[in-house]
Design a protein around this motif. Structure first.
Motif, PDB file in Angstrom:
ATOM      1  N   ALA A 160       0.825  -1.263   0.121  1.00 10.98           N
ATOM      2  CA  ALA A 160       0.056   0.097   0.089  1.00 10.98           C
ATOM      3  C   ALA A 160       0.773   1.228  -0.031  1.00 10.98           C
ATOM      4  CB  ALA A 160      -0.922  -0.024   1.215  1.00 10.98           C
ATOM      5  N   ASN A 161       1.932   1.035   0.580  1.00 10.71           N
ATOM      6  CA  ASN A 161       2.772   2.374   0.651  1.00 10.71           C
ATOM      7  C   ASN A 161       3.415   2.835  -0.732  1.00 10.71           C
ATOM      8  OD1 ASN A 161       4.411  -0.165   0.759  1.00 10.71           O
ATOM      9  ND2 ASN A 161       6.077   1.143   1.566  1.00 10.71           N
ATOM     10  N   SER A 162       3.392   1.969  -1.653  1.00 10.29           N
ATOM     11  CA  SER A 162       4.112   2.303  -2.617  1.00 10.29           C
ATOM     12  C   SER A 162       3.073   2.043  -4.065  1.00 10.29           C
ATOM     13  CB  SER A 162       5.209   1.408  -3.110  1.00 10.29           C
ATOM     14  OG  SER A 162       4.944   0.184  -3.203  1.00 10.29           O
ATOM     15  N   LEU A 163       1.663   2.047  -3.655  1.00  8.38           N
ATOM     16  CA  LEU A 163       0.569   1.847  -4.671  1.00  8.38           C
ATOM     17  C   LEU A 163       0.582   2.698  -5.833  1.00  8.38           C
ATOM     18  CD1 LEU A 163      -1.693  -0.355  -4.766  1.00  8.38           C
ATOM     19  CD2 LEU A 163      -3.138   1.217  -3.606  1.00  8.38           C
ATOM     20  N   PHE A 164       0.799   3.952  -5.443  1.00  5.31           N
ATOM     21  CA  PHE A 164       0.496   5.135  -6.357  1.00  5.31           C
ATOM     22  C   PHE A 164       1.685   5.591  -6.957  1.00  5.31           C
ATOM     23  CE2 PHE A 164      -3.469   4.689  -3.980  1.00  5.31           C
ATOM     24  CZ  PHE A 164      -4.323   4.259  -5.286  1.00  5.31           C
ATOM     25  N   ARG A 165       2.861   5.108  -6.950  1.00  3.09           N
ATOM     26  CA  ARG A 165       4.237   5.378  -7.174  1.00  3.09           C
ATOM     27  C   ARG A 165       4.397   5.122  -8.729  1.00  3.09           C
ATOM     28  NH1 ARG A 165       9.215   4.418  -3.250  1.00  3.09           N
ATOM     29  NH2 ARG A 165      10.062   5.532  -4.900  1.00  3.09           N
ATOM     30  N   GLU A 166       4.652   6.057  -9.619  1.00  2.00           N
ATOM     31  CA  GLU A 166       4.774   5.594 -11.046  1.00  2.00           C
ATOM     32  C   GLU A 166       6.265   4.865 -11.161  1.00  2.00           C
ATOM     33  OE1 GLU A 166       2.815   6.148 -13.668  1.00  2.00           O
ATOM     34  OE2 GLU A 166       1.275   6.701 -11.823  1.00  2.00           O
ATOM     35  N   LYS A 167       7.240   5.005 -10.400  1.00  2.00           N
ATOM     36  CA  LYS A 167       8.401   4.577 -10.423  1.00  2.00           C
ATOM     37  C   LYS A 167       8.651   3.870  -9.105  1.00  2.00           C
ATOM     38  CE  LYS A 167      10.554   7.688 -13.780  1.00  2.00           C
ATOM     39  NZ  LYS A 167      11.684   8.776 -14.039  1.00  2.00           N
ATOM     40  N   SER A 168       9.523   2.850  -9.217  1.00  2.00           N
ATOM     41  CA  SER A 168       9.391   2.021  -7.894  1.00  2.00           C
ATOM     42  C   SER A 168      10.907   1.429  -7.983  1.00  2.00           C
ATOM     43  CB  SER A 168       8.676   0.742  -7.748  1.00  2.00           C
ATOM     44  OG  SER A 168       8.647   0.126  -6.823  1.00  2.00           O
ATOM     45  N   LEU A 169      11.315   1.187  -6.703  1.00  2.00           N
ATOM     46  CA  LEU A 169      12.485   0.133  -6.551  1.00  2.00           C
ATOM     47  C   LEU A 169      12.431  -1.183  -7.056  1.00  2.00           C
ATOM     48  CD1 LEU A 169      13.966   1.793  -3.098  1.00  2.00           C
ATOM     49  CD2 LEU A 169      14.584   2.326  -5.442  1.00  2.00           C
ATOM     50  N   PHE A 170      13.582  -1.803  -7.028  1.00  2.00           N
ATOM     51  CA  PHE A 170      13.595  -3.047  -7.261  1.00  2.00           C
ATOM     52  C   PHE A 170      12.955  -3.925  -6.019  1.00  2.00           C
ATOM     53  CE2 PHE A 170      16.047  -2.504 -10.979  1.00  2.00           C
ATOM     54  CZ  PHE A 170      15.967  -3.477 -12.067  1.00  2.00           C
ATOM     55  N   LEU A 171      11.986  -4.808  -6.289  1.00  2.13           N
ATOM     56  CA  LEU A 171      11.589  -5.626  -5.105  1.00  2.13           C
ATOM     57  C   LEU A 171      12.082  -7.099  -5.106  1.00  2.13           C
ATOM     58  CD1 LEU A 171       9.892  -5.696  -2.411  1.00  2.13           C
ATOM     59  CD2 LEU A 171       7.788  -5.961  -3.857  1.00  2.13           C
ATOM     60  N   VAL A 172      12.973  -7.674  -4.193  1.00  2.00           N
ATOM     61  CA  VAL A 172      13.470  -8.872  -4.282  1.00  2.00           C
ATOM     62  C   VAL A 172      12.959  -9.742  -3.144  1.00  2.00           C
ATOM     63  CG1 VAL A 172      15.471 -10.286  -4.329  1.00  2.00           C
ATOM     64  CG2 VAL A 172      15.358  -7.648  -5.228  1.00  2.00           C
ATOM     65  N   PRO A 173      12.007 -10.562  -3.493  1.00  2.00           N
ATOM     66  CA  PRO A 173      11.307 -11.554  -2.561  1.00  2.00           C
ATOM     67  C   PRO A 173      12.185 -12.598  -2.354  1.00  2.00           C
ATOM     68  CG  PRO A 173      10.111 -11.904  -4.774  1.00  2.00           C
ATOM     69  CD  PRO A 173      11.374 -10.667  -4.890  1.00  2.00           C
ATOM     70  N   GLU A 174      12.058 -13.474  -1.193  1.00  2.00           N
ATOM     71  CA  GLU A 174      12.629 -14.436  -0.717  1.00  2.00           C
ATOM     72  C   GLU A 174      11.722 -15.341  -0.004  1.00  2.00           C
ATOM     73  OE1 GLU A 174      15.597 -17.006  -1.562  1.00  2.00           O
ATOM     74  OE2 GLU A 174      16.341 -15.087  -1.704  1.00  2.00           O
ATOM     75  N   THR A 175      11.521 -16.590  -0.458  1.00  2.00           N
ATOM     76  CA  THR A 175      10.476 -17.223   0.204  1.00  2.00           C
ATOM     77  C   THR A 175      11.079 -18.200   1.118  1.00  2.00           C
ATOM     78  OG1 THR A 175       8.973 -17.225  -1.538  1.00  2.00           O
ATOM     79  CG2 THR A 175       8.625 -18.932   0.037  1.00  2.00           C
ATOM     80  N   LEU A 176      10.880 -18.229   2.279  1.00  2.00           N
ATOM     81  CA  LEU A 176      11.569 -18.969   3.478  1.00  2.00           C
ATOM     82  C   LEU A 176      10.523 -20.181   3.733  1.00  2.00           C
ATOM     83  CD1 LEU A 176      12.859 -16.135   5.859  1.00  2.00           C
ATOM     84  CD2 LEU A 176      13.765 -17.164   3.822  1.00  2.00           C
ATOM     85  N   THR A 177       9.310 -20.148   3.985  1.00  2.00           N
ATOM     86  CA  THR A 177       8.415 -21.080   3.999  1.00  2.00           C
ATOM     87  C   THR A 177       7.363 -20.910   3.146  1.00  2.00           C
ATOM     88  OG1 THR A 177       7.192 -20.053   5.642  1.00  2.00           O
ATOM     89  CG2 THR A 177       8.995 -21.379   6.381  1.00  2.00           C
ATOM     90  N   PRO A 178       6.686 -21.920   2.730  1.00  2.00           N
ATOM     91  CA  PRO A 178       5.620 -22.056   1.843  1.00  2.00           C
ATOM     92  C   PRO A 178       4.521 -21.086   2.230  1.00  2.00           C
ATOM     93  CG  PRO A 178       6.052 -24.299   2.245  1.00  2.00           C
ATOM     94  CD  PRO A 178       6.882 -23.485   2.983  1.00  2.00           C
TER      95      PRO A 178
END
Length: 236
Positions: free
Chosen positions: A81-99
């Motif tokens: 929600a905090n970046s919902l209406f930003r036209e540009k964004s940083l890279f978001l790198v997810p790392e799943t630890l558990t299912p």
């Protein structure tokens, strides 16, 4: 989407039953995150995500993969929600630890729903309140030494780790994953973990870190300004 009980969701604020149902009707169920690759481009999947279960880290970084700042999210958390209406964004790198399982609320459908249900803005406001303290705290923590940064992450992960009475938290995370969320190199990660193990505060096995003496780990954060978020609170 897969049927999901509206009352099982940990809503960030009180909402009318009608708005809850409308929000659930625009959501999609998922169990796999993909990186939000975007700098000059718009985010691929803008929207709000709700964690049903599971554990993952999300690291915000620049296009050259420097200045990584990571946060831990698990069941009951809201992100996006905090970046919902930003036209540009940083890279978001997810790392799943558990299912993981999550609900995805697309930005375009949120916008459309807000036109007829202003209560949606209240929901977004409190979703931001759920996420922003962790993001702000990650910025503060990054200013401290490597031991503080690693211990902070371990204690944050421990908050989401179910523990049987009389047992110790066991965190399933590799050194590479820990490197991603802390922004530290693997040699530095290994150095700190070995030191903590020698002190009897943790024990190590492949892909898993056992917290042996939490009180000892807690002391490393005594000098840390935890004005936004303190992982020592409410550890499972």
């Amino acid at each position: 989407m897969q049927q999901y009980d509206v009352e099982k969701i940990k809503w960030p604020t009180s909402l009318s039953a009608t708005v809850k149902e409308k929000l659930l009707n625009i959501a999609y169920y998922g169990d796999n995150f993909t990186p939000q690759v975007s700098t000059n481009a718009k985010p691929q999947h803008p929207g709000v995500y709700y964690f049903i279960r599971g554990l993952a880290t999300f690291s915000y970084t620049t296009s050259n993969m420097k200045n990584i700042r990571g946060c831990v999210f698990g069941g009951g958390d809201w992100i996006g929600a905090n970046s919902l209406f930003r036209e540009k964004s940083l890279f978001l790198v997810p790392e799943t630890l558990t299912p993981i399982e999550f609900l995805y609320f697309p930005r375009d459908k949120i916008e459309k729903l807000s036109m007829t249900s202003p209560e949606v803005y209240q929901w977004l406001f409190y979703c931001i309140g759920n996420t922003q303290p962790k993001i702000m705290q990650s910025q503060l923590t990054a200013l401290h030494d490597k031991t503080c940064r690693i211990v902070y992450t371990l204690l944050e992960l421990a908050r989401y780790t179910p523990v049987l009475l009389g047992s110790t938290p066991s965190i399933r995370i590799s050194q590479q994953q820990l490197s991603t969320v802390t922004g530290l190199s693997r040699p530095r990660i290994n150095e700190v973990l070995k030191t903590l193990e020698k002190k009897g505060e943790i024990s190590l096995e492949r892909g898993c870190i056992h917290i042996v003496e939490q009180a000892g780990l807690d002391k490393y954060l005594d000098e840390l300004n935890t004005m936004f978020h303190d992982p020592r609170d409410n550890i499972a």
